[in-house]
Design a protein around this motif. Sequence first.
Motif, PDB file in Angstrom:
ATOM      1  N   SER A  74      71.679 -60.011  19.675  1.00  0.00           N
ATOM      2  CA  SER A  74      70.893 -58.819  19.988  1.00  0.00           C
ATOM      3  C   SER A  74      71.133 -57.768  18.914  1.00  0.00           C
ATOM      4  CB  SER A  74      71.291 -58.261  21.362  1.00  0.00           C
ATOM      5  OG  SER A  74      70.961 -59.175  22.378  1.00  0.00           O
ATOM      6  N   ILE A  75      70.203 -56.802  18.847  1.00  0.00           N
ATOM      7  CA  ILE A  75      70.274 -55.732  17.861  1.00  0.00           C
ATOM      8  C   ILE A  75      69.851 -54.435  18.542  1.00  0.00           C
ATOM      9  CG2 ILE A  75      67.910 -56.184  17.061  1.00  0.00           C
ATOM     10  CD1 ILE A  75      68.836 -55.356  14.233  1.00  0.00           C
ATOM     11  N   ARG A  76      70.381 -53.318  18.051  1.00  0.00           N
ATOM     12  CA  ARG A  76      69.930 -52.005  18.507  1.00  0.00           C
ATOM     13  C   ARG A  76      70.166 -50.982  17.412  1.00  0.00           C
ATOM     14  NH1 ARG A  76      74.230 -49.762  23.027  1.00  0.00           N
ATOM     15  NH2 ARG A  76      75.993 -49.497  21.626  1.00  0.00           N
ATOM     16  N   ALA A  77      69.524 -49.834  17.577  1.00  0.00           N
ATOM     17  CA  ALA A  77      69.793 -48.697  16.701  1.00  0.00           C
ATOM     18  C   ALA A  77      71.116 -48.074  17.130  1.00  0.00           C
ATOM     19  CB  ALA A  77      68.662 -47.683  16.791  1.00  0.00           C
ATOM     20  N   SER A  78      71.885 -47.590  16.179  1.00  0.00           N
ATOM     21  CA  SER A  78      73.211 -47.040  16.480  1.00  0.00           C
ATOM     22  C   SER A  78      73.146 -45.692  17.185  1.00  0.00           C
ATOM     23  CB  SER A  78      74.025 -46.898  15.194  1.00  0.00           C
ATOM     24  OG  SER A  78      74.219 -48.170  14.614  1.00  0.00           O
ATOM     25  N   GLN A  79      72.147 -44.886  16.869  1.00  0.00           N
ATOM     26  CA  GLN A  79      71.933 -43.590  17.506  1.00  0.00           C
ATOM     27  C   GLN A  79      70.578 -43.070  17.073  1.00  0.00           C
ATOM     28  OE1 GLN A  79      73.552 -43.182  14.355  1.00  0.00           O
ATOM     29  NE2 GLN A  79      71.915 -41.809  13.833  1.00  0.00           N
ATOM     30  N   GLY A  80      70.186 -41.905  17.568  1.00  0.00           N
ATOM     31  CA  GLY A  80      68.942 -41.277  17.140  1.00  0.00           C
ATOM     32  C   GLY A  80      67.753 -41.588  18.023  1.00  0.00           C
ATOM     33  N   HIS A  81      67.997 -42.108  19.198  1.00  0.00           N
ATOM     34  CA  HIS A  81      66.911 -42.498  20.096  1.00  0.00           C
ATOM     35  C   HIS A  81      66.201 -41.291  20.706  1.00  0.00           C
ATOM     36  CE1 HIS A  81      69.752 -45.875  20.014  1.00  0.00           C
ATOM     37  NE2 HIS A  81      68.685 -46.632  20.169  1.00  0.00           N
ATOM     38  N   SER A  82      64.897 -41.401  20.827  1.00  0.00           N
ATOM     39  CA  SER A  82      64.141 -40.426  21.602  1.00  0.00           C
ATOM     40  C   SER A  82      63.779 -41.007  22.963  1.00  0.00           C
ATOM     41  CB  SER A  82      62.869 -39.998  20.849  1.00  0.00           C
ATOM     42  OG  SER A  82      62.031 -41.106  20.627  1.00  0.00           O
ATOM     43  N   ILE A  83      64.007 -42.289  23.135  1.00  0.00           N
ATOM     44  CA  ILE A  83      63.798 -42.923  24.435  1.00  0.00           C
ATOM     45  C   ILE A  83      65.134 -42.950  25.169  1.00  0.00           C
ATOM     46  CG2 ILE A  83      61.799 -44.297  23.776  1.00  0.00           C
ATOM     47  CD1 ILE A  83      63.662 -46.654  23.265  1.00  0.00           C
ATOM     48  N   GLU A  84      65.075 -42.932  26.470  1.00  0.00           N
ATOM     49  CA  GLU A  84      66.298 -42.872  27.272  1.00  0.00           C
ATOM     50  C   GLU A  84      66.998 -44.224  27.276  1.00  0.00           C
ATOM     51  OE1 GLU A  84      69.139 -40.863  29.128  1.00  0.00           O
ATOM     52  OE2 GLU A  84      67.262 -39.911  28.539  1.00  0.00           O
ATOM     53  N   ILE A  85      68.165 -44.264  26.678  1.00  0.00           N
ATOM     54  CA  ILE A  85      69.004 -45.458  26.727  1.00  0.00           C
ATOM     55  C   ILE A  85      70.451 -45.013  26.911  1.00  0.00           C
ATOM     56  CG2 ILE A  85      67.479 -46.843  25.271  1.00  0.00           C
ATOM     57  CD1 ILE A  85      69.832 -46.592  23.187  1.00  0.00           C
ATOM     58  N   ASN A  86      71.277 -45.931  27.347  1.00  0.00           N
ATOM     59  CA  ASN A  86      72.692 -45.660  27.533  1.00  0.00           C
ATOM     60  C   ASN A  86      73.460 -46.381  26.427  1.00  0.00           C
ATOM     61  OD1 ASN A  86      75.309 -45.322  28.322  1.00  0.00           O
ATOM     62  ND2 ASN A  86      75.134 -46.481  30.212  1.00  0.00           N
ATOM     63  N   SER A 119      63.768 -33.894  20.709  1.00  0.00           N
ATOM     64  CA  SER A 119      63.251 -35.087  21.396  1.00  0.00           C
ATOM     65  C   SER A 119      64.277 -36.221  21.440  1.00  0.00           C
ATOM     66  CB  SER A 119      61.973 -35.574  20.710  1.00  0.00           C
ATOM     67  OG  SER A 119      62.262 -35.987  19.385  1.00  0.00           O
ATOM     68  N   ARG A 120      65.416 -36.028  20.840  1.00  0.00           N
ATOM     69  CA  ARG A 120      66.439 -37.078  20.814  1.00  0.00           C
ATOM     70  C   ARG A 120      67.429 -36.907  21.966  1.00  0.00           C
ATOM     71  NH1 ARG A 120      67.808 -38.272  14.509  1.00  0.00           N
ATOM     72  NH2 ARG A 120      65.670 -38.530  13.846  1.00  0.00           N
ATOM     73  N   GLN A 121      68.330 -37.858  22.091  1.00  0.00           N
ATOM     74  CA  GLN A 121      69.318 -37.803  23.159  1.00  0.00           C
ATOM     75  C   GLN A 121      70.508 -36.915  22.825  1.00  0.00           C
ATOM     76  OE1 GLN A 121      69.805 -42.147  23.941  1.00  0.00           O
ATOM     77  NE2 GLN A 121      69.399 -41.503  26.033  1.00  0.00           N
ATOM     78  N   HIS A 122      70.762 -36.679  21.537  1.00  0.00           N
ATOM     79  CA  HIS A 122      71.919 -35.895  21.118  1.00  0.00           C
ATOM     80  C   HIS A 122      71.612 -35.130  19.840  1.00  0.00           C
ATOM     81  CE1 HIS A 122      73.811 -39.331  23.293  1.00  0.00           C
ATOM     82  NE2 HIS A 122      74.538 -38.355  23.803  1.00  0.00           N
ATOM     83  N   VAL A 123      72.418 -34.099  19.586  1.00  0.00           N
ATOM     84  CA  VAL A 123      72.456 -33.439  18.292  1.00  0.00           C
ATOM     85  C   VAL A 123      73.350 -34.297  17.404  1.00  0.00           C
ATOM     86  CG1 VAL A 123      73.276 -31.387  17.051  1.00  0.00           C
ATOM     87  CG2 VAL A 123      72.137 -31.134  19.268  1.00  0.00           C
ATOM     88  N   HIS A 124      72.944 -34.504  16.161  1.00  0.00           N
ATOM     89  CA  HIS A 124      73.703 -35.335  15.221  1.00  0.00           C
ATOM     90  C   HIS A 124      74.508 -34.445  14.277  1.00  0.00           C
ATOM     91  CE1 HIS A 124      70.648 -38.877  15.607  1.00  0.00           C
ATOM     92  NE2 HIS A 124      71.073 -38.413  16.770  1.00  0.00           N
ATOM     93  N   LEU A 125      75.797 -34.772  14.145  1.00  0.00           N
ATOM     94  CA  LEU A 125      76.700 -34.012  13.286  1.00  0.00           C
ATOM     95  C   LEU A 125      77.432 -34.964  12.355  1.00  0.00           C
ATOM     96  CD1 LEU A 125      78.163 -31.765  16.120  1.00  0.00           C
ATOM     97  CD2 LEU A 125      76.336 -31.170  14.525  1.00  0.00           C
ATOM     98  N   LEU A 168      78.012 -37.056  17.896  1.00  0.00           N
ATOM     99  CA  LEU A 168      76.921 -36.700  18.799  1.00  0.00           C
ATOM    100  C   LEU A 168      77.414 -35.719  19.855  1.00  0.00           C
ATOM    101  CD1 LEU A 168      75.720 -40.371  19.420  1.00  0.00           C
ATOM    102  CD2 LEU A 168      74.801 -38.775  17.733  1.00  0.00           C
ATOM    103  N   THR A 169      76.573 -34.770  20.213  1.00  0.00           N
ATOM    104  CA  THR A 169      76.865 -33.842  21.298  1.00  0.00           C
ATOM    105  C   THR A 169      75.546 -33.383  21.900  1.00  0.00           C
ATOM    106  OG1 THR A 169      78.235 -31.943  21.947  1.00  0.00           O
ATOM    107  CG2 THR A 169      76.969 -31.718  19.905  1.00  0.00           C
ATOM    108  N   GLU A 170      75.624 -32.792  23.068  1.00  0.00           N
ATOM    109  CA  GLU A 170      74.421 -32.357  23.796  1.00  0.00           C
ATOM    110  C   GLU A 170      73.710 -31.200  23.082  1.00  0.00           C
ATOM    111  OE1 GLU A 170      71.783 -32.605  27.087  1.00  0.00           O
ATOM    112  OE2 GLU A 170      73.431 -33.939  26.574  1.00  0.00           O
ATOM    113  N   SER A 171      74.468 -30.205  22.647  1.00  0.00           N
ATOM    114  CA  SER A 171      73.910 -29.045  21.950  1.00  0.00           C
ATOM    115  C   SER A 171      75.049 -28.308  21.253  1.00  0.00           C
ATOM    116  CB  SER A 171      73.209 -28.099  22.940  1.00  0.00           C
ATOM    117  OG  SER A 171      74.152 -27.538  23.832  1.00  0.00           O
ATOM    118  N   VAL A 172      74.681 -27.411  20.340  1.00  0.00           N
ATOM    119  CA  VAL A 172      75.667 -26.562  19.669  1.00  0.00           C
ATOM    120  C   VAL A 172      75.172 -25.122  19.763  1.00  0.00           C
ATOM    121  CG1 VAL A 172      76.909 -26.039  17.536  1.00  0.00           C
ATOM    122  CG2 VAL A 172      76.272 -28.424  18.051  1.00  0.00           C
ATOM    123  N   PRO A 173      75.748 -24.330  20.673  1.00  0.00           N
ATOM    124  CA  PRO A 173      75.361 -22.924  20.765  1.00  0.00           C
ATOM    125  C   PRO A 173      75.678 -22.178  19.462  1.00  0.00           C
ATOM    126  CG  PRO A 173      76.538 -23.614  22.746  1.00  0.00           C
ATOM    127  CD  PRO A 173      76.687 -24.718  21.725  1.00  0.00           C
TER     128      PRO A 173
END
Length: 183
Positions: A74-86, A119-125, A168-173
């Motif tokens: 199987s294969i997947r993207a490591s991060q950066g999804h705009s679709i809901e995945i776990n 539109s993504r699941q996380h903020v990328h840092l 990855l994090t939810e947001s950065v105030p």
Amino acid sequence: MTKHEQKLSRFLSLVLRHKPEEIGLELDPEGWAPVDDLLFHLELYGKKLTLEGLQRIVTENNKKRFAFSEDSKSIRASQGHSIEINLALTPQSPPEFLYHGTATRFMGLIENEGLTKMSRQHVHLSADIHTANDVGKRHRKPIILEITASVMRDHGHQFFLSENGVWLTESVPPDYFTRRFSL
């Protein structure tokens, strides 16, 4: 990696991160797709790719955007999804500082609202300034934000580390930006 494989790598980002339905592919809840299904659906869509070519895309991509499962079936993207995945990530303790590269034209909004996942699941840092600068360059005139990640963590924000080293994090105030600079 051939030029054809480089183009397919960008298309795979679209399919595995945002629109698997574009080629009729289904991802499981953790974002995995059977390799055989991916290759079959790519061919039906008119984008021929061999298993060897897919392996080169995964191993030679400098950003390590994709990962094979342990059994390589199987294969997947490591991060950066705009679709809901776990992604089944566990919280990690970040370094003292993390960095985010963006364009100067977005700074008004960012200074008011902070960094949001949009539109993504996380903020990328990034853990280093140069990677953040490279990300910012994609948007033309880059600016780098230095973020006090350890302070954020101490204030209850969670951080995750993707398989390819992106934080990855939810947001950065906005209160957690310590410096704004360009290289």
